[in-house]
Design an enzyme around this catalytic site. Structure first.
Site, short mmCIF file in Angstrom:
data_model
loop_
_atom_site.label_atom_id
_atom_site.label_comp_id
_atom_site.label_asym_id
_atom_site.label_seq_id
_atom_site.Cartn_x
_atom_site.Cartn_y
_atom_site.Cartn_z
N GLU A 1 0.78 -1.03 0.11
CA GLU A 1 0.12 -0.31 0.15
C GLU A 1 0.21 1.50 -0.53
O GLU A 1 0.83 2.31 -0.63
CB GLU A 1 -1.11 0.19 0.84
N PRO B 1 12.66 -13.40 1.33
CA PRO B 1 11.94 -13.81 1.67
C PRO B 1 11.11 -12.55 1.78
O PRO B 1 11.50 -11.21 1.99
CB PRO B 1 12.16 -14.26 3.49
N ARG B 2 9.40 -12.38 2.24
CA ARG B 2 8.39 -11.60 2.00
C ARG B 2 8.63 -10.12 3.76
O ARG B 2 9.42 -9.10 3.13
CB ARG B 2 7.03 -11.15 2.41
N LEU C 1 16.19 -5.39 2.56
CA LEU C 1 15.18 -4.46 2.29
C LEU C 1 15.10 -3.34 1.25
O LEU C 1 15.94 -3.24 1.49
CB LEU C 1 15.03 -3.61 3.95
N GLY C 2 14.27 -3.69 0.38
CA GLY C 2 13.73 -3.18 -0.47
C GLY C 2 15.11 -3.16 -1.79
O GLY C 2 15.53 -2.50 -2.30
N GLU C 3 15.52 -4.60 -1.83
CA GLU C 3 16.78 -4.48 -2.80
C GLU C 3 16.13 -5.31 -3.95
O GLU C 3 16.88 -5.87 -4.93
CB GLU C 3 17.72 -4.96 -2.00
N ASN D 1 2.76 -9.06 -5.95
CA ASN D 1 2.84 -7.75 -6.42
C ASN D 1 3.64 -8.60 -7.67
O ASN D 1 4.54 -8.52 -7.85
CB ASN D 1 3.37 -6.76 -6.60
N GLU E 1 5.44 -6.02 -10.04
CA GLU E 1 7.07 -5.70 -10.53
C GLU E 1 7.96 -6.48 -10.85
O GLU E 1 8.54 -5.60 -12.01
CB GLU E 1 7.46 -5.59 -8.36
#
Length: 471
Positions: free
Chosen positions: A62, A271-272, A316-318, A342, A345
């Site tokens: 979101e 992993p999510r 995170l964020g990669e 999603n 992406e």
């Protein structure tokens, strides 16, 4: 107020004395920030003068979808302050990483208060937003009840209601009407979502499009990408992205089935939830150890070496980095009944896509990608074997992978004007900036709020109550 909302209200009041302990335990596990627990009790408000729009984006998906809207709002309303709440530390971190500096200067982040009536009331009394926007589907009854009691215009943005959830609501039609009717405006992701929301009882529903279609490609650190490309040069790379519990074991089993026919295969597992990285690595190492497969973990500072077969990327964020590196990917949350993550992406980054059978969270884009040939289903009585067969097919036929990647990219061409359209719709809910709405203007300056201008909900006519439904 419905019986369900009343029970929720009293239940959360009764649970309130235990929640500080719950929050401290979450902080100890890294799921909260210890120095910011007061925000979860509705404290730490610091409302600036002038107009303020509150947007709640529960988690990472979101938050990412609303970033272009924040930019469009900042460009159209220089006086407007944007209060953004999230429910997770991960989403808060990504918000800080992805906002452009000029927009970040206009955004205030807070963690959303837990849904206790007194805490929700404290939050709203402190911030006094001119309008409130909830992104997608995470809605809290007490928070909405307090907002409605204050006649704050409510918007459900990028709203979704799956066919599965709509069928469930047939057993509680009265409650569904109360829930969907809580909003002055609903902007649905698709016409199918809009129809289901109207049938549920939403009053004013429009479909401008899905904000996830308008998101830019995931960013990448070019230096990190160059290092990884050098490290894996010439090797086939399979990515399992945003995986959930139960999927990693299937991915490891598929890798073992593929390894002999595809020498040098590197399987990357993202992993999510990055905090699961050590546990995922331990599970994968246990499964791989019997066959001599070696493993590295990015969260521990490790790079994939020549002998590394499995690489757990628990940072995170990669994801933008790994989608660019991979020859194909599995979009996680789809091999297990989570509903899928999603798929847009990887499609934007020209990466062939595999999907399990559970994709209801993204039914419309998945249908679009499958119809275009940009994605392929993986399903069968043995999920690991089906996954291995699909990966082998793409890796063995480079032309097939290239055709899938091109089809996926074409199928998700961005709706460039959508964030601007959404921003214009949201600005209509706010008071006019007016001659007094500069940096010294107080809360509520300008014209009356949206719900009052429509003449539907004058003072004393709004029904108290909240809404909580899962999309």
């Amino acid at each position: 107020m419905s019986l369900a909302a009343t029970l929720w209200r009293w239940g959360t009041r009764a649970a309130a004395p235990l929640l500080p302990l719950h929050l401290r335990r979450r902080a100890a596990r890294g799921k909260e920030i210890a120095d910011r627990l007061a925000e979860r009790r509705g404290e730490a408000a610091a409302r600036p003068p002038g107009r303020l729009l509150w947007l709640h984006a529960a988690s990472v998906g979101e938050t990412l979808s609303v970033l272009p809207v924040l930019q469009a709002l900042a460009g159209r309303a220089p006086d407007l302050t944007l209060l953004v709440t999230t429910g997770t530390v991960t989403a808060a971190t990504l918000l800080g990483q992805r906002l452009e500096p000029a927009v970040a200067a206009r955004v205030i982040h807070r963690f959303v208060p837990l849904d206790v009536p007194g805490w929700a009331a404290r939050f709203l009394a402190g911030w006094q937003p001119d309008a409130a926007v909830f992104v997608e589907s995470e809605l809290w009854p007490n928070l909405l009840a307090e907002a409605r009691a204050r006649r704050i215009p409510l918007v459900l943005l990028n709203a979704r209601l799956s066919a599965r959830s709509a069928r469930r609501w047939r057993w509680a039609r009265g409650l569904g009407r109360e829930l969907a009717g809580a909003f002055d405006l609903v902007l649905a992701q698709s016409e199918a979502d809009a129809a289901r929301l109207r049938a549920l009882g939403a009053r004013t529903v429009r479909c401008l499009g899905n904000l996830k279609d308008a998101a830019p490609p995931l960013p990448v650190d070019q230096a990190a990408l160059a290092r990884l490309r050098a490290a894996v040069a010439g090797r086939p790379v399979f990515l399992a992205a945003s995986t959930h519990p139960g999927e990693e074991a299937l991915v490891v089993e598929a890798h073992r089935a593929l390894a002999a026919a595809h020498p040098g295969l590197l399987t990357i597992i993202v992993p999510r939830h990055p905090e699961r990285g050590p546990a995922v690595a331990a599970e994968a190492a246990g499964a791989a150890g019997a066959t001599g497969l070696t493993l590295a973990r990015r969260g521990a500072g490790e790079q994939p070496g020549p002998e590394t077969a499995l690489y757990v990327a628990d940072t995170l964020g990669e994801l933008g980095l790994f989608y660019r590196l991979a020859d194909l990917c599995l979009v996680g949350g789809s091999l297990v009944p989570h509903g899928g993550q999603n798929p847009l992406e990887p499609a934007r980054l020209c990466c062939p896509i595999l999907l399990g059978p559970h994709t209801w969270n993204f039914a419309e884009p998945v249908a679009r990608l499958l119809a275009a040939g940009g994605a392929r289903r993986v399903e069968g009585p043995d999920p690991a074997a089906a996954l291995a067969a699909a990966v082998a097919d793409v890796l063995s036929n480079p032309g097939c992978g290239q055709a899938m990647a091109e089809a996926a990219t074409a199928a998700v061409a961005p709706e460039a004007g959508l964030p601007g359209q959404v921003a214009e719709a949201l600005l209509q809910l706010l008071p006019d900036a007016g001659p007094d709405a500069g940096p010294d203007a107080g809360p509520g300056s300008g014209r009356p709020a949206f719900a009052l201008r429509l003449g539907r909900n004058g003072p004393g006519t709004r029904k108290p109550g909240g809404a909580l439904f899962e999309g």
